[in-house]
Design a protein around this motif. Structure first.
Motif, PDB file in Angstrom:
ATOM      1  N   THR A  69      43.112  29.905  40.068  1.00 11.39           N
ATOM      2  CA  THR A  69      42.900  31.234  40.195  1.00 11.39           C
ATOM      3  C   THR A  69      43.755  32.000  40.955  1.00 11.39           C
ATOM      4  O   THR A  69      44.023  31.772  41.516  1.00 11.39           O
ATOM      5  N   LEU A  70      45.108  33.119  40.302  1.00 13.90           N
ATOM      6  CA  LEU A  70      45.263  33.591  40.848  1.00 13.90           C
ATOM      7  C   LEU A  70      45.169  34.914  41.522  1.00 13.90           C
ATOM      8  O   LEU A  70      44.638  35.937  40.731  1.00 13.90           O
ATOM      9  N   GLY A  71      45.618  35.537  42.521  1.00 13.28           N
ATOM     10  CA  GLY A  71      45.429  36.703  43.039  1.00 13.28           C
ATOM     11  C   GLY A  71      46.412  37.179  43.990  1.00 13.28           C
ATOM     12  O   GLY A  71      46.835  36.034  44.446  1.00 13.28           O
ATOM     13  N   PRO A  72      46.296  37.813  44.798  1.00 11.55           N
ATOM     14  CA  PRO A  72      47.184  38.721  46.053  1.00 11.55           C
ATOM     15  C   PRO A  72      48.419  37.398  46.581  1.00 11.55           C
ATOM     16  O   PRO A  72      48.941  37.681  47.375  1.00 11.55           O
ATOM     17  N   PHE A  75      50.840  36.092  44.253  1.00 10.98           N
ATOM     18  CA  PHE A  75      51.711  36.276  43.157  1.00 10.98           C
ATOM     19  C   PHE A  75      52.944  36.704  42.553  1.00 10.98           C
ATOM     20  O   PHE A  75      53.146  36.715  41.800  1.00 10.98           O
ATOM     21  N   ARG A  92      44.784  30.543  36.018  1.00 12.14           N
ATOM     22  CA  ARG A  92      44.086  31.171  34.812  1.00 12.14           C
ATOM     23  C   ARG A  92      43.664  32.814  35.796  1.00 12.14           C
ATOM     24  O   ARG A  92      43.599  33.405  37.484  1.00 12.14           O
ATOM     25  N   ASN A  94      41.953  36.117  36.377  1.00  8.63           N
ATOM     26  CA  ASN A  94      40.519  36.811  35.737  1.00  8.63           C
ATOM     27  C   ASN A  94      40.703  38.511  35.428  1.00  8.63           C
ATOM     28  O   ASN A  94      41.271  39.831  36.544  1.00  8.63           O
ATOM     29  N   HIS A  97      39.697  41.734  38.198  1.00  5.43           N
ATOM     30  CA  HIS A  97      40.892  42.120  38.435  1.00  5.43           C
ATOM     31  C   HIS A  97      42.134  42.513  38.461  1.00  5.43           C
ATOM     32  O   HIS A  97      42.972  42.633  39.136  1.00  5.43           O
ATOM     33  N   GLN A  99      44.258  44.599  36.864  1.00  2.00           N
ATOM     34  CA  GLN A  99      45.524  45.938  37.538  1.00  2.00           C
ATOM     35  C   GLN A  99      46.521  46.275  37.381  1.00  2.00           C
ATOM     36  O   GLN A  99      47.212  45.437  37.567  1.00  2.00           O
ATOM     37  N   GLN A 102      50.137  44.162  36.367  1.00  2.00           N
ATOM     38  CA  GLN A 102      49.849  42.012  37.593  1.00  2.00           C
ATOM     39  C   GLN A 102      50.359  41.301  35.797  1.00  2.00           C
ATOM     40  O   GLN A 102      51.201  40.350  36.604  1.00  2.00           O
ATOM     41  N   PHE A 103      48.894  41.398  35.183  1.00  2.00           N
ATOM     42  CA  PHE A 103      49.606  40.119  34.285  1.00  2.00           C
ATOM     43  C   PHE A 103      50.584  39.992  33.285  1.00  2.00           C
ATOM     44  O   PHE A 103      51.287  39.101  33.016  1.00  2.00           O
ATOM     45  N   ARG A 133      30.226  44.622  38.656  1.00  2.00           N
ATOM     46  CA  ARG A 133      30.496  45.164  40.016  1.00  2.00           C
ATOM     47  C   ARG A 133      30.816  45.876  40.959  1.00  2.00           C
ATOM     48  O   ARG A 133      30.847  47.481  39.836  1.00  2.00           O
ATOM     49  N   LYS A 222      33.293  43.467  44.176  1.00  2.00           N
ATOM     50  CA  LYS A 222      32.704  42.794  44.261  1.00  2.00           C
ATOM     51  C   LYS A 222      31.568  42.330  43.637  1.00  2.00           C
ATOM     52  O   LYS A 222      30.872  43.014  43.121  1.00  2.00           O
ATOM     53  N   SER A 381      38.713  29.373  42.939  1.00  2.54           N
ATOM     54  CA  SER A 381      38.550  30.515  42.834  1.00  2.54           C
ATOM     55  C   SER A 381      39.732  31.432  44.172  1.00  2.54           C
ATOM     56  O   SER A 381      40.894  31.523  44.029  1.00  2.54           O
ATOM     57  N   GLY A 382      38.893  32.036  45.469  1.00  8.87           N
ATOM     58  CA  GLY A 382      39.112  32.228  46.103  1.00  8.87           C
ATOM     59  C   GLY A 382      40.567  31.448  46.304  1.00  8.87           C
ATOM     60  O   GLY A 382      41.064  32.232  47.495  1.00  8.87           O
ATOM     61  N   VAL A 386      43.356  34.127  47.112  1.00  9.40           N
ATOM     62  CA  VAL A 386      43.365  35.156  48.296  1.00  9.40           C
ATOM     63  C   VAL A 386      43.117  34.150  49.273  1.00  9.40           C
ATOM     64  O   VAL A 386      42.868  34.485  50.521  1.00  9.40           O
TER      65      VAL A 386
HETATM   66  N1  LIG Z   1      43.959  39.371  39.900  1.00  8.97           N
HETATM   67  C1  LIG Z   1      43.234  39.930  40.578  1.00  8.97           C
HETATM   68  N2  LIG Z   1      44.082  41.251  41.246  1.00  8.97           N
HETATM   69  C2  LIG Z   1      43.544  40.943  42.889  1.00  8.97           C
HETATM   70  N3  LIG Z   1      42.324  40.166  43.660  1.00  8.97           N
HETATM   71  C3  LIG Z   1      42.257  38.657  42.879  1.00  8.97           C
HETATM   72  C4  LIG Z   1      42.891  38.718  41.029  1.00  8.97           C
HETATM   73  N4  LIG Z   1      42.141  37.338  40.917  1.00  8.97           N
HETATM   74  C5  LIG Z   1      40.811  37.227  42.505  1.00  8.97           C
HETATM   75  N5  LIG Z   1      41.647  38.206  43.060  1.00  8.97           N
HETATM   76  C6  LIG Z   1      40.858  38.180  44.749  1.00  8.97           C
HETATM   77  O1  LIG Z   1      40.251  36.927  44.790  1.00  8.97           O
HETATM   78  C7  LIG Z   1      38.894  36.480  44.530  1.00  8.97           C
HETATM   79  C8  LIG Z   1      38.430  34.974  43.926  1.00  8.97           C
HETATM   80  O2  LIG Z   1      38.368  34.770  42.921  1.00  8.97           O
HETATM   81  P1  LIG Z   1      37.647  35.337  41.200  1.00  8.97           P
HETATM   82  O3  LIG Z   1      36.976  33.730  41.701  1.00  8.97           O
HETATM   83  O4  LIG Z   1      38.168  34.756  40.095  1.00  8.97           O
HETATM   84  O5  LIG Z   1      37.349  36.533  41.636  1.00  8.97           O
HETATM   85  P2  LIG Z   1      35.104  37.020  41.032  1.00  8.97           P
HETATM   86  O6  LIG Z   1      34.980  36.280  41.786  1.00  8.97           O
HETATM   87  O7  LIG Z   1      35.446  38.381  41.889  1.00  8.97           O
HETATM   88  O8  LIG Z   1      35.303  36.888  39.845  1.00  8.97           O
HETATM   89  C9  LIG Z   1      38.263  37.899  44.255  1.00  8.97           C
HETATM   90  O9  LIG Z   1      36.427  38.055  44.168  1.00  8.97           O
HETATM   91  C10 LIG Z   1      39.492  38.862  44.232  1.00  8.97           C
HETATM   92  O10 LIG Z   1      38.954  39.140  45.454  1.00  8.97           O
END
Ligand SMILES: Nc1ncnc2c1ncn2[C@@H]1O[C@H](COP(=O)(O)OP(=O)(O)O)[C@@H](O)[C@H]1O
Ligand SMILES: C=C(OP(=O)(O)O)C(=O)O
Length: 415
Positions: A69-72, A75, A92, A94, A97, A99, A102-103, A133, A222, A381-382, A386
């Motif tokens: 999963t991609l996140g901050p 990125f 992945r 998601n 999140h 905003q 971003q994608f 959420r 969350k 995921s996280g 993150v």
């Molecule tokens: N596109 C995104 N932008 C910002 N933060 C993200 C993004 N994707 C994931 N995160 C962060 O990573 C955490 C874990 O990702 P994920 O398991 O996909 O989220 P969640 O369980 O909230 O659906 C998220 O709760 C969020 O804090």
């Protein structure tokens, strides 16, 4: 050993494991002991060979795929390249999140990096579905002290943030129905069940007073689960239609659908693809996320219409009870394997690597056991969105998979 205080019921080896008659155990009656005996009864282990044969092979050379999963934390392009080099097979996105743009920036960045590195990386777009959420949090994490009182309410203005003992939810059809449907005594779980509230008073049609039973720190967006509340709603929310409308223009490889409950939920997505005129050959493969008891009951009709499954253990654990997840993981993997469809095992696989460079033994064991169960992919995921070191999480997962795959033939699934 001093045995004076040994427990009344000491641990004993299962007698069936050493019985020579294990092959006569009835196949129809799959109680635990007979299943164990059928699996291990006839095995002989060459311990010297097993200990010497550590898999020091390339952790990217494996059958089981890694979804990240991609996140901050991941990125930017240098990090995407590191993740591809570490062995990510599928990224992945998601939508929960999603905003700004971003994608829109990420998709071409991933495609360019993968092409230049000559690695066949795939993309998975995940739709939030009718999942509740909280809104963004003003100062993360917002403390929720056990024993204190908080307000759970619909946002009174666009852009209102969670702050000072007030947990707010953006107004959507589904969240309005959730706040309207809550009654005194109901349990509300936050962040995949990490925190727990109990409704103590209705303050207004839009707000409830709750007691914090299990405290913690609340972060933005969350998940919120109310296992006692059934809300009749479509599988695709207004947000999903908006997110899918974008994702379907990107020729993604997979699209995951959250909180699927029945076969017709998948049809809503194929109908949207029809309405958007997405050509048959360009459609992403559909992955229902199995995270509701109703989806378990209706799994055969869901599997029939799906291309693969995700064992979405985060919400499944909250909706079903954590202790029931391991068995249903095995059942879902077995059903997908038998139907010739792929299956992704997801959530909290190396969870402690969000904050640490090294996972726990239990987590490594979890990844290996998913491989032994027969999963086709494991998901971060996280850890990769993150976490402190996303590439190390991928490499740790890769090393664990390679080692498990080396022995998977000896530890065959029993379902
Ligand atoms: N596109 C995104 N932008 C910002 N933060 C993200 C993004 N994707 C994931 N995160 C962060 O990573 C955490 C874990 O990702 P994920 O398991 O996909 O989220 P969640 O369980 O909230 O659906 C998220 O709760 C969020 O804090
Ligand atoms: C993968 C899951 O879904 P999400 O990360 O969207 O909550 C899950 O609940 O396990």
């Amino acid at each position: 050993f001093h045995v004076a205080h040994s427990p009344a019921r000491p641990i004993v080896a299962r007698r069936v494991a050493v019985r020579p008659t294990v092959r006569r155990v009835s196949v129809a009656r799959m109680d635990g002991a007979s299943a164990f005996a059928r699996k291990h009864g006839a095995a002989s282990f060459d311990m010297d060979a097993l200990v010497s044969a550590q898999a020091n092979a390339d952790p990217t050379a494996r059958r089981t795929k890694i979804v990240a999963t991609l996140g901050p934390a991941s990125f930017d392009e240098p990090m995407i390249r590191k993740l591809i080099a570490a062995g990510v097979n599928v990224f992945r996105l998601n939508s929960s999140h999603r905003q700004g743009g971003q994608f829109e920036a990420l998709v071409p960045m991933i495609r360019k990096a993968a092409a230049e590195m000559n690695k066949p990386v795939e993309l998975l777009g995940d739709l939030q579905g009718p999942k509740f959420r909280c809104a963004n949090v003003k100062a993360e994490p917002m403390p929720l002290a056990a024993g204190s009182t908080v307000t759970l309410a619909l946002a009174s203005s666009d852009g209102e943030l969670c702050d000072a003992g007030r947990i707010v939810l953006t107004r959507t059809k589904e969240q309005n129905a959730m706040i309207g449907g809550l009654t005194v005594g109901m349990v509300v779980k936050l962040d995949d069940g990490a925190m727990r509230l109990r409704v103590t008073k209705r303050l207004s049609p839009d707000a409830l007073e709750c007691l914090v039973e299990v405290g913690g720190g609340l972060k933005s967006r969350k998940g919120i689960n109310v296992p006692d509340l059934q809300i009749d709603c479509s599988a695709l929310t207004a947000k999903d239609i908006d997110d899918a409308t974008y994702l379907l223009t990107q020729k993604l490889d997979y699209i995951a659908l959250s909180f699927v409950q029945k076969g017709s939920d998948i049809t809503e997505l194929t109908d949207l693809m029809d309405a958007q005129g997405v050509p048959r050959g360009e459609r992403p493969r559909i992955i229902p996320k199995i995270e509701k008891p109703a989806a378990l009951r209706n799994i055969d009709e869901i599997l029939d219409l799906a291309d693969g499954l995700m064992v979405a253990r985060g919400d499944l654990g909250v909706e079903l009870g954590l202790e029931r997840v391991p068995f249903f993981q095995k059942v879902l993997i077995s059903k997908a394997n038998k139907a010739g469809k792929f299956v992704i095992t997801a959530t909290q696989m190396l969870e402690s690597m969000i904050g640490a460079e090294v996972p726990t033994r239990a987590e490594v064991s979890d990844v290996a056991n998913a491989v032994f169960d027969g999963t086709d992919a494991v998901m971060l995921s996280g850890e990769s969105a993150v976490g402190v070191n996303p590439p190390e999480a991928v490499m740790m997962m890769g090393r664990t998979i390679v080692e498990a795959e080396m022995h998977a033939g000896m530890v065959s699934p029993s379902l």
